[in-house]
Design an enzyme around this catalytic site. Sequence first.
Site, PDB file in Angstrom:
ATOM      1  N   LYS A  80       0.928  -1.432  -0.175  1.00  8.94           N
ATOM      2  CA  LYS A  80       0.382   0.363  -0.015  1.00  8.94           C
ATOM      3  C   LYS A  80       1.036   0.838  -0.308  1.00  8.94           C
ATOM      4  O   LYS A  80       1.633   1.324   0.258  1.00  8.94           O
ATOM      5  CB  LYS A  80      -0.834   0.498   1.119  1.00  8.94           C
ATOM      6  CG  LYS A  80      -1.776   0.834   1.389  1.00  8.94           C
ATOM      7  CD  LYS A  80      -3.583  -0.012   0.525  1.00  8.94           C
ATOM      8  CE  LYS A  80      -4.563   1.198   0.187  1.00  8.94           C
ATOM      9  NZ  LYS A  80      -5.371   0.225   0.830  1.00  8.94           N
ATOM     10  N   GLY A 177     -20.907   7.043   4.550  1.00  6.38           N
ATOM     11  CA  GLY A 177     -19.901   6.672   3.630  1.00  6.38           C
ATOM     12  C   GLY A 177     -20.335   7.145   2.365  1.00  6.38           C
ATOM     13  O   GLY A 177     -20.819   5.928   2.333  1.00  6.38           O
ATOM     14  N   VAL A 181     -17.859   4.394  -2.986  1.00  6.42           N
ATOM     15  CA  VAL A 181     -17.601   2.475  -2.854  1.00  6.42           C
ATOM     16  C   VAL A 181     -19.307   2.050  -2.734  1.00  6.42           C
ATOM     17  O   VAL A 181     -20.390   2.250  -2.771  1.00  6.42           O
ATOM     18  CB  VAL A 181     -17.013   1.749  -2.183  1.00  6.42           C
ATOM     19  CG1 VAL A 181     -17.619   0.305  -2.244  1.00  6.42           C
ATOM     20  CG2 VAL A 181     -15.917   1.412  -2.762  1.00  6.42           C
TER      21      VAL A 181
END
Length: 344
Positions: A80, A177, A181
């Site tokens: 990452k 959120g 996505v």
Amino acid sequence: MAFFDLVDFDDHEQVVFCSDKETGLKAIIAVHSTKLGAAVGGCRMWDYASDEEALVDVLRLSRGMTYKNAMAGLSMGGGKSVIIGDAKSIKSEALFKAFGRALNGLGGRYISAEDVNITTGDIAIANTETPYVTGTEGKSGNPAPYTALGTYLGVKAAVKHKLRRDDLEGLTVAVQGLGSVGFYLCEHLHKAGAKLVVTDINEDALARAKAEFGAEVVGLNEIYDVDCDIYSPCALGATINDGTIDRIKAKVIAGCANNQLAEPKHDQALVDRGILYAPDYVINAGGIINVSFEEDYCADKATRKVEEIYDTLIDVFTKADQEQKPTGMVADELAREIIARGGK
Ligand code: NAD
């Protein structure tokens, strides 16, 4: 700082600090494991409170990628990267070119896709300096719709296991959120007849969710108190913590955010409260699965592979019941077994 003694340092193979004064690039690339292949994982841009916070984030996220890729049956290791800074002010073409050169320096040990605040356009700029990027436009593209599909199927698997239901009709889902996505996930949930209660810092996203899905909007801190069947964390990590766990009324936690548990002890704490937790890196693997089809991209093949998330989660839940262990622990054990034998 005693780097090698950090709780989140998990014998990562390589951690690279990158800086480019001219463009303001400050990035950390963490290669957790290349045992199953080149380390693949997204790049996140975030205005961290300190460099230490950025380091801990990239260490945790890269370890999660190793486990995620193993559990998804991909021939890829885990890595990452994080770019430190406010996405609203630091983004520039020169900065992403500098990031591309930093990636190139790793010679393919780490391949970067998108994560929070990084778009396919940003990756395309880095791509002008290095081939070691993925999730590019014209190939596998934006991973978010596939992450959302996998998360939706994961919600269904958790509901099947915990509530013994095949459908979501009339169930209430609290979604935290509504980003790349979360919004797609809401689309799936709405189509399946779920009632949505949502929160976000972005007023436009809230207004759209209200208009398109009839979602009820609650405040940022109120989402934990919502009377719901499913809590779906789709923003940032560590939202299941000492301050929130006793407020969550859901029987199922299933969302796309990475690193949802603030501490490992919260895995057992959820079991004690009768809440079924869909381990984050298993349920949110849809995007990386899609990215794994980057060369000779075929959307149908990618979708079929993403659909396997449902069965993988049922296996995790069943094993957790049989062995009387928390689901996160079971997923970790399975991932380590897969890595130890060199792949699924
Ligand atoms: P995003 O940046 O597009 O969306 C995040 C959303 O969360 C934004 O709408 C933001 O306004 C909102 N948000 C920020 N702080 C909040 C808060 N305190 N309360 C409520 N909402 C808040 O990111 P994304 O790509 O949708 O990713 C969401 C999560 O899923 C991240 O944890 C990411 O690491 C994880 N994830 C994403 C992918 C992917 O394919 N994009 C894949 C796997 C995991």
